[in-house]
Motif scaffolding. Structure first.
Motif, PDB file in Angstrom:
ATOM      1  N   SER A   1       2.670   2.290  -3.310  1.00 30.08           N
ATOM      2  CA  SER A   1       1.827   2.845  -4.367  1.00 30.08           C
ATOM      3  C   SER A   1       1.871   4.369  -4.314  1.00 30.08           C
ATOM      4  CB  SER A   1       0.389   2.351  -4.205  1.00 30.08           C
ATOM      5  OG  SER A   1       0.363   0.946  -4.224  1.00 30.08           O
ATOM      6  N   SER A   2       1.649   4.987  -5.431  1.00 32.74           N
ATOM      7  CA  SER A   2       1.660   6.446  -5.490  1.00 32.74           C
ATOM      8  C   SER A   2       0.367   6.934  -6.141  1.00 32.74           C
ATOM      9  CB  SER A   2       2.872   6.924  -6.298  1.00 32.74           C
ATOM     10  OG  SER A   2       2.910   8.333  -6.343  1.00 32.74           O
ATOM     11  N   PRO A   3      -0.535   7.627  -5.341  1.00 41.67           N
ATOM     12  CA  PRO A   3      -0.394   7.880  -3.908  1.00 41.67           C
ATOM     13  C   PRO A   3      -0.621   6.600  -3.104  1.00 41.67           C
ATOM     14  CG  PRO A   3      -2.532   8.577  -4.656  1.00 41.67           C
ATOM     15  CD  PRO A   3      -1.789   8.169  -5.897  1.00 41.67           C
ATOM     16  N   PRO A   4      -0.197   6.602  -1.823  1.00 36.53           N
ATOM     17  CA  PRO A   4      -0.391   5.402  -0.999  1.00 36.53           C
ATOM     18  C   PRO A   4      -1.860   4.982  -0.948  1.00 36.53           C
ATOM     19  CG  PRO A   4       1.056   6.959   0.083  1.00 36.53           C
ATOM     20  CD  PRO A   4       0.485   7.679  -1.105  1.00 36.53           C
ATOM     21  N   LEU A   5      -2.091   3.661  -0.921  1.00 41.44           N
ATOM     22  CA  LEU A   5      -3.449   3.138  -0.919  1.00 41.44           C
ATOM     23  C   LEU A   5      -3.935   2.861   0.498  1.00 41.44           C
ATOM     24  CD1 LEU A   5      -3.159   0.538  -3.819  1.00 41.44           C
ATOM     25  CD2 LEU A   5      -4.097   2.839  -3.948  1.00 41.44           C
ATOM     26  N   THR A   6      -5.237   2.880   0.656  1.00 43.67           N
ATOM     27  CA  THR A   6      -5.843   2.464   1.918  1.00 43.67           C
ATOM     28  C   THR A   6      -5.976   0.947   1.907  1.00 43.67           C
ATOM     29  OG1 THR A   6      -7.092   4.514   2.043  1.00 43.67           O
ATOM     30  CG2 THR A   6      -7.862   2.683   3.395  1.00 43.67           C
ATOM     31  N   LEU A   7      -5.517   0.310   2.965  1.00 40.16           N
ATOM     32  CA  LEU A   7      -5.538  -1.143   3.051  1.00 40.16           C
ATOM     33  C   LEU A   7      -6.610  -1.585   4.039  1.00 40.16           C
ATOM     34  CD1 LEU A   7      -3.946  -3.700   2.112  1.00 40.16           C
ATOM     35  CD2 LEU A   7      -2.621  -3.476   4.208  1.00 40.16           C
ATOM     36  N   GLU A   8      -7.437  -2.533   3.624  1.00 44.00           N
ATOM     37  CA  GLU A   8      -8.500  -3.045   4.487  1.00 44.00           C
ATOM     38  C   GLU A   8      -8.371  -4.551   4.601  1.00 44.00           C
ATOM     39  OE1 GLU A   8     -13.391  -3.284   4.643  1.00 44.00           O
ATOM     40  OE2 GLU A   8     -12.366  -2.173   3.074  1.00 44.00           O
ATOM     41  N   LEU A   9      -8.294  -5.061   5.811  1.00 48.66           N
ATOM     42  CA  LEU A   9      -8.171  -6.493   6.034  1.00 48.66           C
ATOM     43  C   LEU A   9      -9.497  -7.058   6.502  1.00 48.66           C
ATOM     44  CD1 LEU A   9      -4.774  -6.582   7.956  1.00 48.66           C
ATOM     45  CD2 LEU A   9      -5.175  -6.718   5.501  1.00 48.66           C
ATOM     46  N   ILE A  10      -9.902  -8.174   5.895  1.00 41.49           N
ATOM     47  CA  ILE A  10     -11.172  -8.807   6.267  1.00 41.49           C
ATOM     48  C   ILE A  10     -10.892 -10.259   6.610  1.00 41.49           C
ATOM     49  CG2 ILE A  10     -13.547  -9.264   5.601  1.00 41.49           C
ATOM     50  CD1 ILE A  10     -13.142  -7.213   3.371  1.00 41.49           C
ATOM     51  N   PRO A  11     -10.740 -10.601   7.890  1.00 39.33           N
ATOM     52  CA  PRO A  11     -10.490 -11.995   8.251  1.00 39.33           C
ATOM     53  C   PRO A  11     -11.737 -12.838   8.087  1.00 39.33           C
ATOM     54  CG  PRO A  11     -10.723 -10.656  10.210  1.00 39.33           C
ATOM     55  CD  PRO A  11     -10.781  -9.706   9.052  1.00 39.33           C
ATOM     56  N   ARG A  12     -11.573 -14.086   7.684  1.00 39.66           N
ATOM     57  CA  ARG A  12     -12.721 -14.959   7.459  1.00 39.66           C
ATOM     58  C   ARG A  12     -13.500 -15.188   8.751  1.00 39.66           C
ATOM     59  NH1 ARG A  12     -12.875 -21.374   6.082  1.00 39.66           N
ATOM     60  NH2 ARG A  12     -15.100 -21.519   5.776  1.00 39.66           N
ATOM     61  N   ILE A  13     -12.795 -15.245   9.875  1.00 38.33           N
ATOM     62  CA  ILE A  13     -13.465 -15.584  11.129  1.00 38.33           C
ATOM     63  C   ILE A  13     -14.589 -14.615  11.459  1.00 38.33           C
ATOM     64  CG2 ILE A  13     -11.934 -14.241  12.640  1.00 38.33           C
ATOM     65  CD1 ILE A  13     -12.031 -16.659  14.576  1.00 38.33           C
ATOM     66  N   SER A  14     -14.486 -13.418  10.944  1.00 39.20           N
ATOM     67  CA  SER A  14     -15.530 -12.428  11.218  1.00 39.20           C
ATOM     68  C   SER A  14     -16.194 -11.966   9.929  1.00 39.20           C
ATOM     69  CB  SER A  14     -14.935 -11.217  11.945  1.00 39.20           C
ATOM     70  OG  SER A  14     -13.953 -10.612  11.133  1.00 39.20           O
TER      71      SER A  14
ATOM     72  N   ALA B   1       0.823  -1.200   0.000  1.00 39.74           N
ATOM     73  CA  ALA B   1       0.000   0.000   0.000  1.00 39.74           C
ATOM     74  C   ALA B   1       0.863   1.257   0.000  1.00 39.74           C
ATOM     75  CB  ALA B   1      -0.925   0.000   1.212  1.00 39.74           C
ATOM     76  N   CYS B   2       1.934   1.249   0.794  1.00 40.83           N
ATOM     77  CA  CYS B   2       2.783   2.432   0.916  1.00 40.83           C
ATOM     78  C   CYS B   2       3.624   2.669  -0.334  1.00 40.83           C
ATOM     79  CB  CYS B   2       3.702   2.307   2.127  1.00 40.83           C
ATOM     80  SG  CYS B   2       2.809   2.363   3.695  1.00 40.83           S
TER      81      CYS B   2
END
Length: 452
Positions: A192-205, A189-190
């Motif tokens: 990338s230009s511009p930096p990207l927003t990273l979202e994590l989605i774990p399977r458990i939830s 993410a960092c």
């Protein structure tokens, strides 16, 4: 049907015992499993469980999605249910055939453009709103690694895949192991230009997923799905298995051709010109009936290809591959499109005879629907003319072309590039062709090249 399927799997268990633990979860993989779902060995341990695929698809509702490693179609099917359109890519033609079958079981095959090709090579010609990356993880052994690294992904490391994806869209979903090195993801993410927003989605939830960052824009649809049971295996299926399945598919194609030849006797007059159509005819060239009277003679195809040496060419109605082969010899790359999967299989075979199959991305799909996602330097239009009876007309009109009239096809091609070749009958109405050029804005230069 169910007993036959179970019998088949039991037979597979005799040589592939690794499938057993996935078989008991078959309805988690495909809820319609008993209605005709088909999978190869790799599909059993690489397909995304349906519940997860549904959640991923919901986040992309209404978008154009590119599924870059579609496999047997688990994600592709769920995307097709809710998205505007889906491009499903896999380098293995057998997986594409299986994905098409499975999409038909779910009634969504007509909403998907299936592409046989290498995502890394196809990337420059792709356009879409969301790109879904679910590359092979290297087999179940991934779970034994304390921290899974991005360079363990196949066929290329995660950094290369991500950068290639970014060249298409900033909206990227990566489906990765639960033990992935999160620091590496943040680095992606960092970088990338511009930096990207990273979202994590774990399977458990997954049913109560982490809320998106409030600053996340509506155009940013990216995440990392983490799974803890069914796993991805390497795409390196044994060569013997691939050859066996490909041989079966080729037999089916040959059977279709033999049946056609048995019913029709129009081929004879084209047979005597077979070396004009393909100089390597005796080395394994294969054609269906339509191919005999629609393929471009090799001499003409060579001349057409020479004019675009070094370019990226899109052959929109590739048929059995006459033009595609010659373009592949001299052009930078070729995207060969046909709506008929049998013709694509024949074109692939013929390209292999000429040793250029690795320079062509074969696409099973409708050019008119695919057009918004295509990019290239030259568009080659050789649409069906309506059969040999085209000669019976004193003046051949553009509205006789199939599946759409010449005006519509030309306008669609112009949305991709101003460099267009149209291969038309010698008795075409030249006034109509000139009209095409004048209707363009600005007017196009028109060049007629006639067969002597």
């Amino acid at each position: 049907m169910k007993k036959e399927a179970e019998s088949l799997i039991e037979k597979e268990h005799g040589t592939n015992p690794k499938i057993s633990r996935y078989w008991i979860q078959r309805y988690d993989l495909f809820s319609k499993y008993d209605q005709g779902i088909e999978m190869d060995e790799e599909g059993w341990y690489s397909v995304t469980p349906e519940e997860i695929a549904i959640k991923q698809a919901e986040r992309c509702r209404g978008k154009v999605v590119i599924d870059c490693f579609s496999g047997v179609g688990g994600n592709t099917i769920q995307f097709a249910k809710v998205c505007s359109s889906v491009i499903a890519i896999d380098i293995d033609p057998m997986k594409i055939a299986l994905a098409m079958n499975n999409a038909k079981v779910y009634g969504v095959a007509n909403r998907i453009d299936f592409v046989t090709g290498d995502f890394m090579q196809l990337a420059p010609s792709l356009k879409g709103d969301v790109l879904f990356l679910s590359p092979p993880w290297g087999g179940p052994t991934y779970s034994k690694v304390e921290s899974y690294k991005l360079d363990m992904l196949l066929p290329r490391d995660g950094y290369s895949l991500f950068q290639t994806a970014l060249s298409i869209t900033p909206n990227i979903i990566m489906f990765l192991p639960k033990n992935i090195d999160l620091a590496q993801l943040e680095e992606l993410a960092c970088l990338s230009s511009p930096p990207l927003t990273l979202e994590l989605i774990p399977r458990i939830s997954i049913s109560r997923r982490i809320e998106s960052n409030p600053a996340l824009s509506s155009r940013t649809i990216r995440g990392v799905e983490r799974v803890d049971s069914l796993t991805h295996e390497s795409h390196n299926m044994t060569r013997s298995m691939k050859l066996k399945k490909r041989s079966r598919l080729k037999k089916e194609v040959k059977s279709t051709i033999e049946k056609d030849n048995g019913r029709r006797h129009k081929i004879t007059k084209y047979w005597i010109q077979r070396y004009d159509l393909f100089s390597r005819y005796d080395q394994g060239i294969e054609m269906d009936e339509e191919g005999w009277y629609s393929v471009t003679p090799e001499e003409i195809a060579i001349k057409q290809a020479q004019r675009y040496r070094g370019k990226v060419v899109i052959d929109c109605f590739s048929g059995v591959g006459g033009n595609t082969i010659q373009f592949a010899k001299v052009c930078s790359s070729v995207v060969a499109i046909d709506i008929d999967p049998v013709k694509v299989e024949l074109a692939m075979n013929n390209a292999m005879v000429y040793g250029v199959a690795n320079r062509v991305d074969f696409v099973i799909g409708d050019f008119i629907q695919l057009a918004p996602s295509l990019k290239g330097d030259v568009v080659f239009l050789s649409p069906p003319w309506g059969g040999p009876m085209y000669r019976d007309f004193e003046s051949y009109n553009l509205d006789m072309l199939q599946p759409r009239d010449g005006y519509s096809l030309f306008q669609i091609a112009q949305s991709i590039t101003p460099n267009i070749i149209m291969f038309l009958p010698r008795n075409v109405d030249l006034a109509q062709v000139e009209e095409l050029a004048w209707l363009s804005s600005p007017p196009l230069n028109l060049e007629f090249v006639t067969k002597k």
